[in-house]
Design a protein around this motif. Structure first.
Motif, PDB file in Angstrom:
ATOM      1  N   GLY A  28      18.517   6.047  -1.030  1.00 13.83           N
ATOM      2  CA  GLY A  28      17.276   5.570  -0.415  1.00 13.83           C
ATOM      3  C   GLY A  28      16.054   5.901  -1.255  1.00 13.83           C
ATOM      4  O   GLY A  28      16.161   6.359  -2.401  1.00 13.83           O
ATOM      5  N   LEU A  29      14.888   5.627  -0.666  1.00 11.31           N
ATOM      6  CA  LEU A  29      13.614   5.825  -1.347  1.00 11.31           C
ATOM      7  C   LEU A  29      12.694   6.628  -0.446  1.00 11.31           C
ATOM      8  O   LEU A  29      12.708   6.429   0.769  1.00 11.31           O
ATOM      9  CB  LEU A  29      12.936   4.456  -1.535  1.00 11.31           C
ATOM     10  CG  LEU A  29      12.893   3.844  -2.908  1.00 11.31           C
ATOM     11  CD1 LEU A  29      14.299   3.546  -3.330  1.00 11.31           C
ATOM     12  CD2 LEU A  29      12.089   2.565  -2.837  1.00 11.31           C
ATOM     13  N   ARG A  30      11.877   7.484  -1.067  1.00 12.54           N
ATOM     14  CA  ARG A  30      10.864   8.168  -0.269  1.00 12.54           C
ATOM     15  C   ARG A  30       9.513   7.567  -0.609  1.00 12.54           C
ATOM     16  O   ARG A  30       9.113   7.538  -1.777  1.00 12.54           O
ATOM     17  CB  ARG A  30      10.890   9.675  -0.535  1.00 12.54           C
ATOM     18  CG  ARG A  30      10.068  10.443   0.489  1.00 12.54           C
ATOM     19  CD  ARG A  30      10.326  11.941   0.437  1.00 12.54           C
ATOM     20  NE  ARG A  30       9.844  12.507  -0.811  1.00 12.54           N
ATOM     21  CZ  ARG A  30      10.602  13.230  -1.643  1.00 12.54           C
ATOM     22  NH1 ARG A  30      11.864  13.473  -1.351  1.00 12.54           N
ATOM     23  NH2 ARG A  30      10.098  13.705  -2.757  1.00 12.54           N
ATOM     24  N   LEU A  31       8.832   7.050   0.412  1.00 10.98           N
ATOM     25  CA  LEU A  31       7.561   6.364   0.197  1.00 10.98           C
ATOM     26  C   LEU A  31       6.413   7.177   0.789  1.00 10.98           C
ATOM     27  O   LEU A  31       6.579   7.871   1.786  1.00 10.98           O
ATOM     28  CB  LEU A  31       7.566   4.993   0.881  1.00 10.98           C
ATOM     29  CG  LEU A  31       8.708   4.044   0.532  1.00 10.98           C
ATOM     30  CD1 LEU A  31       8.552   2.743   1.316  1.00 10.98           C
ATOM     31  CD2 LEU A  31       8.737   3.774  -0.959  1.00 10.98           C
ATOM     32  N   ARG A  32       5.273   7.048   0.142  1.00 12.26           N
ATOM     33  CA  ARG A  32       4.063   7.700   0.658  1.00 12.26           C
ATOM     34  C   ARG A  32       2.932   6.688   0.547  1.00 12.26           C
ATOM     35  O   ARG A  32       2.913   5.835  -0.355  1.00 12.26           O
ATOM     36  CB  ARG A  32       3.811   8.942  -0.207  1.00 12.26           C
ATOM     37  CG  ARG A  32       2.433   9.547  -0.093  1.00 12.26           C
ATOM     38  CD  ARG A  32       2.403  10.959  -0.685  1.00 12.26           C
ATOM     39  NE  ARG A  32       2.832  11.031  -2.094  1.00 12.26           N
ATOM     40  CZ  ARG A  32       2.014  10.790  -3.135  1.00 12.26           C
ATOM     41  NH1 ARG A  32       0.765  10.452  -2.948  1.00 12.26           N
ATOM     42  NH2 ARG A  32       2.483  10.895  -4.363  1.00 12.26           N
ATOM     43  N   GLN A  33       1.978   6.783   1.474  1.00 12.78           N
ATOM     44  CA  GLN A  33       0.827   5.870   1.462  1.00 12.78           C
ATOM     45  C   GLN A  33       0.078   5.993   0.142  1.00 12.78           C
ATOM     46  O   GLN A  33      -0.174   7.103  -0.321  1.00 12.78           O
ATOM     47  CB  GLN A  33      -0.114   6.276   2.595  1.00 12.78           C
ATOM     48  CG  GLN A  33      -1.023   5.176   3.032  1.00 12.78           C
ATOM     49  CD  GLN A  33      -0.671   4.735   4.444  1.00 12.78           C
ATOM     50  OE1 GLN A  33      -0.544   5.575   5.341  1.00 12.78           O
ATOM     51  NE2 GLN A  33      -0.487   3.438   4.628  1.00 12.78           N
ATOM     52  N   ALA A  34      -0.268   4.863  -0.450  1.00 16.97           N
ATOM     53  CA  ALA A  34      -1.030   4.904  -1.693  1.00 16.97           C
ATOM     54  C   ALA A  34      -2.360   5.598  -1.437  1.00 16.97           C
ATOM     55  O   ALA A  34      -2.961   5.431  -0.376  1.00 16.97           O
ATOM     56  CB  ALA A  34      -1.271   3.492  -2.210  1.00 16.97           C
ATOM     57  N   GLY A  35      -2.814   6.400  -2.398  1.00 17.65           N
ATOM     58  CA  GLY A  35      -4.112   7.053  -2.262  1.00 17.65           C
ATOM     59  C   GLY A  35      -4.036   8.401  -1.558  1.00 17.65           C
ATOM     60  O   GLY A  35      -5.001   9.153  -1.570  1.00 17.65           O
ATOM     61  N   THR A  36      -2.914   8.755  -0.979  1.00 16.53           N
ATOM     62  CA  THR A  36      -2.807  10.079  -0.355  1.00 16.53           C
ATOM     63  C   THR A  36      -2.257  11.067  -1.378  1.00 16.53           C
ATOM     64  O   THR A  36      -1.654  10.681  -2.382  1.00 16.53           O
ATOM     65  CB  THR A  36      -1.883  10.059   0.872  1.00 16.53           C
ATOM     66  OG1 THR A  36      -0.606   9.587   0.470  1.00 16.53           O
ATOM     67  CG2 THR A  36      -2.438   9.161   1.967  1.00 16.53           C
ATOM     68  N   GLY A  89       0.815  -1.213   0.000  1.00 19.32           N
ATOM     69  CA  GLY A  89       0.000   0.000   0.000  1.00 19.32           C
ATOM     70  C   GLY A  89       0.846   1.260   0.000  1.00 19.32           C
ATOM     71  O   GLY A  89       0.417   2.306   0.483  1.00 19.32           O
ATOM     72  N   MET A  90       2.064   1.187  -0.510  1.00 15.74           N
ATOM     73  CA  MET A  90       2.942   2.357  -0.535  1.00 15.74           C
ATOM     74  C   MET A  90       3.374   2.659  -1.967  1.00 15.74           C
ATOM     75  O   MET A  90       3.664   1.744  -2.737  1.00 15.74           O
ATOM     76  CB  MET A  90       4.199   2.090   0.296  1.00 15.74           C
ATOM     77  CG  MET A  90       3.951   1.749   1.754  1.00 15.74           C
ATOM     78  SD  MET A  90       3.202   3.102   2.671  1.00 15.74           S
ATOM     79  CE  MET A  90       4.642   3.984   3.233  1.00 15.74           C
ATOM     80  N   VAL A  91       3.441   3.950  -2.296  1.00 22.11           N
ATOM     81  CA  VAL A  91       3.997   4.325  -3.600  1.00 22.11           C
ATOM     82  C   VAL A  91       5.351   4.990  -3.387  1.00 22.11           C
ATOM     83  O   VAL A  91       5.599   5.607  -2.351  1.00 22.11           O
ATOM     84  CB  VAL A  91       3.084   5.304  -4.378  1.00 22.11           C
ATOM     85  CG1 VAL A  91       1.848   4.601  -4.873  1.00 22.11           C
ATOM     86  CG2 VAL A  91       2.732   6.510  -3.538  1.00 22.11           C
ATOM     87  N   THR A  92       6.197   4.848  -4.389  1.00 22.74           N
ATOM     88  CA  THR A  92       7.519   5.455  -4.311  1.00 22.74           C
ATOM     89  C   THR A  92       7.416   6.865  -4.895  1.00 22.74           C
ATOM     90  O   THR A  92       7.064   7.022  -6.065  1.00 22.74           O
ATOM     91  CB  THR A  92       8.533   4.626  -5.104  1.00 22.74           C
ATOM     92  OG1 THR A  92       8.453   3.278  -4.639  1.00 22.74           O
ATOM     93  CG2 THR A  92       9.941   5.154  -4.934  1.00 22.74           C
ATOM     94  N   GLU A  93       7.715   7.826  -4.084  1.00 17.50           N
ATOM     95  CA  GLU A  93       7.648   9.213  -4.566  1.00 17.50           C
ATOM     96  C   GLU A  93       8.920   9.602  -5.305  1.00 17.50           C
ATOM     97  O   GLU A  93       8.875  10.267  -6.319  1.00 17.50           O
ATOM     98  CB  GLU A  93       7.484  10.152  -3.359  1.00 17.50           C
ATOM     99  CG  GLU A  93       6.199  10.907  -3.392  1.00 17.50           C
ATOM    100  CD  GLU A  93       6.143  11.948  -2.284  1.00 17.50           C
ATOM    101  OE1 GLU A  93       5.029  12.251  -1.878  1.00 17.50           O
ATOM    102  OE2 GLU A  93       7.209  12.455  -1.836  1.00 17.50           O
ATOM    103  N   ALA A  94      10.035   9.178  -4.752  1.00 18.75           N
ATOM    104  CA  ALA A  94      11.307   9.577  -5.364  1.00 18.75           C
ATOM    105  C   ALA A  94      12.407   8.630  -4.940  1.00 18.75           C
ATOM    106  O   ALA A  94      12.336   8.000  -3.889  1.00 18.75           O
ATOM    107  CB  ALA A  94      11.677  10.989  -4.928  1.00 18.75           C
TER     108      ALA A  94
END
Ligand code: SRM
Ligand SMILES: Cc1cc2nc3c(=O)[nH]c(=O)nc-3n(C[C@H](O)[C@H](O)[C@H](O)COP(=O)(O)OP(=O)(O)OC[C@H]3O[C@@H](n4cnc5c(N)ncnc54)[C@H](O)[C@@H]3O)c2cc1C
Ligand code: SF4
Ligand code: FES
Lengths: 116, 864
Positions: free
Chosen positions: B240-248, B221-226
């Motif tokens: 590294g990776l910056r993740l954000r909750q999917a759907g936000t 349920g996470m998307v990779t922002e950058a």
């Protein structure tokens, strides 16, 4: 002393035939294979392997198939019943067997034996 | 006569290769020439097993080890890209680097144009890399080719943690690789569960628990922002990776995961660009649009495999691609074949966890019912989807225990009625019902082999083992997931006909050769009589006696003609020479590695001349002298032994030769001294009695002039040392040796070889060459590697010690016989006439040498 029938040819000391092994002898110009089975019984068959025509049967492995003591030809491995010369892998084939006796520790080979 | 047609295949991946194979097998090459153009630097390889590259290297994966087809009608050009299709002129344009073309195409390193009558697109698919900020940084990879894996491995050496973007089937496979590379591994998946295409929520959750237990962090349920990282003059790197909750929304709270390696595995896209550019229609979701014959709207152009979309759907599995390849070959032969869709069932072992999904796994059929079984402690989840009347199985999902897959999946495709209590099918095994599989059930989906095909192979073609069936039907030869089912089908069949597959040696022993080997070792037997008395019946035969003689020889290093074993020896061993058709023998002195001095050559010539022997150079780099009578053997050996020769064991089931190429001492390409190593190995393993004969080879470079890969063990020099291949042979069923381990020092090579050979000597069946032995081992080559290289059984030192005992105890069998009058005594033709030669032996002369005259066939004494 045991009486020896004239037609028997002395061939070699029985100890010269390995247990479960064979040697070849020349009897009246024919090559004869002499074998001893595990229990010391002596057999004589023609040395000629009927499948290849080569004079080699005495060099085969001696063992058993079912109750029959057998030698398997060193050439193509068919088994022959030491008692009758019958080929156990091909009912139409049989090798000649010879009368044989051990007298005073010496193997004697006699005339070819008629098998019923 | 019509002109030969020309087929151009674009892409030499799994499907392009299958097309070429099928074209040869089905005789299409009698009327067509095939030119295959592949972009990758190597010939097609098993992409399905890509991850095993880390353990076993490229060669083991290759589907065409020689890099060329045997059939001259099929040409393969690698490292070359088709850049354009001209459908009007019917040509393709190919760009090749200079190295790829030298002798194949006249125009090196340039652009060439090739005409076609038939064009087959087999360009596969490419990983999809989502447009994430920073995705171009060094340290970002995809997971599709051997080159990708090489790059990932190189980057991982300096990394501590890695992330896989995508939690589907391939993503988890890639995560598995990162774990193997020792990285702290994360998986990021946008969907709320892993393997969203195949698994439902509960199954996905079960899988997550398994995977986390292995130390992999799962972020669903996470998307990779950058992708975060640094830029410098020398390049960029990932931190590294910056993740954000999917759907936000953007701006919502984020989370950072440290990583130096990022692998994108967010799906694949058909490589249909060539087709688009020449105005062939593609499906809305990608893939060259083709009909049931896999033909595009242009009758001269076909598309197969992952680049194709028959009826608008692309299939990301190999089995449908193989089916398409067969369909096109069939179409070109005017056959009726059609591709009408494929079973997308999947079963895999991910990080050691069974996962399977088949049929209507999500219960989309009207009225479908779901039956589930879950055991959270054991980590098992099983779901069956059944029709509304409960009579038919529609699909299912299995996680943690997929043993029922072999029975369940065919039930879906064949529509077999469900038993009354279908839940029994997924309850733990003890309570499960045993269900037969219908004959038409497809057991191997990769190669479309049904149960009936397997039974046919067993009943009509004499197959008895999985290895036999694999060879006859290809079942099990691709992804291997069906092997257990194949085995069951075979065993069930034998059980049903009341036949216990008797692995006993012969009528005298119920034991296998391996069991006998252990029995002899444990009890320390030295005589056949003791062994047959304790473990057998009767007096033995030409099968068990030589087998026991060989076992005793392997374990004791005593002369094979000692009284206890002399009468057990097979024909040739019994006289330390090879019997010929007329009862004479051949003599083969050892010529280690094929290297021989002129003086020794002269001695062989003199001996042959003096005894009138027929002389021939063998296929094993040495010289065979034929026509010696039995009583002449000792004299001949004496002459040879005095000149420094010894027995070459041409008669034994033992090491024959280690073939060499001339190697670095003379050859301008050689990188190691292959002759030196071949001699050392031949001398080390000479006389080793084994289940079948053993041959070796050593080549000084990859040109492989010694044909080492055609040997039971083959060594090929590399810049850094030696590559060791095992399991090759010529003979009746040729096999190419496969890479066991690479770049070895001489010392390590010898220790691996010691272990390999002793493991074989201990465990193989009678008359089983190394290739069949490896095939029949549970786990095959991987098993051998784990025992020999990883020492997983802790047997390494023991196997090496046994070999050391063999090497230390070696003596030349000819010399030892000459020195022992009791052994010499057997070398007379007639006991009562030692000086009379066998009168039945006669020769004629042909091309200046003797040849046997067939003995006059005596009438066989059948009773009148
Ligand atoms: C002499 C030779 C042929 C020649 O004139 O070149 C030969 C001759 C025999 N071969 Fe061979 N083979 C010879 C090279 C080969 C090769 C080529 C090679 O080694 O590179 C092969 C294929 C490679 C391989 O083995 O993987 C070969 C595959 C066989 C086979 C089939 C083995 C298999 O796995 O299918 C047999 C039968 C067997 O061993 O059961 C066999 C068996 C035999 C026997 C021993 C049969 C017999 O028991 O009488 C032949 C008698 C040898 C003799 O009388 O000296 N021979 N044989 C070659 C001797 C090589 C040497 O120097 O020792
Ligand atoms: C890690 C991994 C695991 C997998 N596991 C499974 C599995 O368990 N089961 C399963 O069924 N499938 C699995 N697959 C998918 C399977 O590998 C593919 O379905 C199969 O390889 C497709 O074969 P193909 O020939 O269509 O494509 P490919 O094997 O990709 O071959 C296409 C070839 O064409 C070449 N090419 C492309 N364009 C050109 C051009 N213009 N000129 C020349 N050459 C070109 C490419 O370089 C490539 O070599 C897996 C894939 C991967 C990556
Ligand atoms: S394998 Fe290599 S080193 Fe050996 S002869 Fe051939 S080219 Fe030379
Ligand atoms: S199902 Fe893949 S090899 Fe049989």
């Amino acid at each position: 002393m045991t009486a020896v029938a004239v037609s028997l040819t002395p061939v070699c000391a029985v100890d010269a035939v390995p247990l479960e092994g064979g040697v070849a002898a020349l009897v009246d110009g024919s090559a004869v294979a002499v074998f001893r089975s595990f229990d010391g019984e002596v057999f004589a068959l023609s040395n000629v392997d009927p499948f290849s025509g080569a004079s080699v049967l005495s060099r085969g492995i001696v063992g058993s198939r079912g109750d029959a003591p057998v030698v398997s030809s060193p050439m193509y491995k068919q088994a022959f019943d030491l008692r009758t010369g019958a080929c156990l892998d091909d009912a139409t084939v049989r090798v000649t067997t010879y009368d044989v006796a051990v007298v005073d520790g010496v193997v004697h080979v006699g005339p070819t034996r008629e098998v019923a | 006569m019509t002109k030969r047609q020309r087929i151009v295949v674009v892409g030499h991946g799994m499907v392009g290769h299958r097309f070429a194979q099928a074209a040869v097998e089905r005789g299409l090459t009698e009327t067509h020439d095939v030119l295959v153009i592949g972009e990758e630097p190597r010939a097609a390889y098993d992409r399905v097993a890509l991850t095993s590259w880390f353990g076993s290297g490229s060669d083991a994966l290759s589907l065409l080890p020689g890099g060329e087809y045997d059939n001259p009608r099929v040409r393969l050009v690698l490292d070359s890209v088709v850049t354009e299709i001209d459908r009007v002129a019917r040509t393709v344009t190919v760009v090749s680097p200079p190295s790829a073309v030298d002798d194949l195409l006249a125009n090196p390193g340039a652009v060439t144009v090739h005409e076609y009558d038939v064009l087959v697109l087999a360009t596969g698919a490419a990983p999809f890399v989502p447009p994430v900020e920073g995705r171009g940084k060094d340290g970002c990879f995809v997971y599709r080719t051997i080159e990708d894996l090489e790059a990932i491995r190189a980057a991982s050496a300096a990394a501590t943690s890695g992330v896989v973007i995508g939690g589907g089937l391939l993503g988890l496979e890639a995560a598995n690789a990162l774990v193997q590379l020792g990285l702290d591994t994360h998986v990021v998946e946008m969907a709320p569960r892993l393997m969203p295409v195949q698994l439902d929520g509960a199954a996905g959750a079960t899988l997550v628990r398994h995977i986390e237990r292995l130390g992999v962090s799962v972020h669903t349920g996470m998307v990779t922002e950058a992708i975060l990282g640094t830029h410098s003059a020398g390049g960029s790197s990932v931190t590294g990776l910056r993740l954000r909750q999917a759907g936000t929304e953007e701006g919502a709270p984020t989370q950072v995961v440290d990583a130096q390696v990022v692998v994108f595995s967010a799906g694949i896209r058909p490589r249909d660009a060539l087709a688009r550019e020449c105005d062939l229609e593609v499906a809305p979701r990608g893939g060259v649009l083709v009909d049931e014959q896999c033909r595009t709207a242009d009758p001269h152009v076909f598309a197969i495999g992952e680049c194709a979309a028959p009826g608008g759907t692309m299939y990301g599995l190999v089995a449908p691609g193989y089916a398409m390849a067969e369909v096109v070959v069939d179409a070109l032969l005017d056959g009726p074949g059609a591709f009408t869709g494929a079973d997308m069932s999947t079963k895999l072992k991910l990080l050691g966890i069974d996962v399977a999904s088949f049929g209507d796994a999500f219960a989309t059929t009207d009225g479908a019912l779901e039956l589930t079984y879950a055991d959270a402690v054991a980590g098992v989840y099983k779901k069956l989807v059944v029709s509304d009347d409960g009579r038919r199985l529609l699909g299912g999902i299995l996680v943690g225990d997929a043993s029922a897959y072999g029975v369940l999946r065919p039930m879906v495709s064949s529509g077999l009625a469900l038993p009354d209590n279908p839940e029994q099918l997924i309850l733990p095994a003890s309570s499960g019902v045993q269900l037969g599989m219908p004959d038409e059930a497809q057991v191997c989906s990769c190669n479309d082999v049904t149960k009936a095909d397997i039974l046919h192979a067993v009943t009509e073609q004499g197959c008895e083992t999985v290895a036999d069936v694999k060879q006859c039907t290809r079942a099990g030869s691709t992804c291997g997931s069906c092997v257990a089912t194949v085995k069951n089908v075979i065993e069930d069949h034998f059980a049903s006909v009341g036949k216990v597959v008797d692995k006993g040696l012969c009528e005298h022993f119920r034991l296998t050769r391996q069991e006998l080997f252990d029995v002899v070792a444990v009890h320390g037997y030295r005589r056949f009589d003791d062994i047959v008395a304790a473990h057998g019946t009767g007096r033995g035969c030409d099968v068990c006696k030589p087998a026991i003689a060989s076992i005793l020889a392997s374990q004791t290093s005593t002369h094979i003609l000692e009284p206890a074993t002399a009468e057990l020896q097979d024909t040739n061993d019994a006289y330390l020479a090879n019997i010929q058709r007329n009862g004479t023998y051949s003599v083969v002195p050892r010529i280690p590695g094929g290297e021989i001095t002129p003086d020794k050559l002269i001695v062989i010539g003199e001996v042959a001349r003096d005894y009138g022997l027929y002389t021939k150079i063998t296929g094993g780099q040495r010289i065979d002298l034929f026509g010696a009578r039995m009583e002449q053997l000792p004299e001949i050996w004496r002459r040879l032994v005095e000149a420094g020769f010894e027995s070459g064991h041409a008669y034994g089931k033992s090491l024959r030769t280690v073939k060499s190429c001339v190697g670095s001492t003379w050859c301008r390409f050689g990188v190691q001294d292959s002759v030196g190593l071949a001699i050392a190995l031949e001398l080390r393993y000479r006389g080793l009695r084994s289940p079948h004969k053993l041959k070796g080879g050593v080549s000084g470079c990859a040109r492989e002039c010694a044909e080492a890969r055609g040997k039971d063990f083959g060594v090929i020099a590399t810049e850094k040392g030696w590559n060791l291949y095992v399991g090759g042979n010529g003979g009746a069923t040729p096999a190419h040796a496969k890479l066991l381990a690479g770049d070895l020092s001489t010392e390590t090579l010898v220790s691996y070889l010691d272990r390999f050979l002793m493991y074989y000597v201990r465990t193989a069946d009678r008359l089983q060459r190394t290739s069949t032995w490896i095939d029949q081992l549970d786990g095959g080559l991987d098993r051998v590697r784990s025992v020999v290289v990883d020492d997983s059984l802790g047997l390494g030192a023991e196997l090496e010690a046994e070999m050391a005992r063999h090497v230390g105890g070696y003596e030349d069998e000819w010399r030892a016989t000459l020195e022992d009058p009791s052994k010499l005594a057997r070398f007379v033709t007639f006991v009562n006439a030692p000086d009379t030669p066998d009168p039945s032996i006669a020769f004629t002369t042909e091309r200046d040498q003797i040849q046997p005259i067939a003995p006059a066939r005596i009438p066989v004494g059948a009773p009148a």
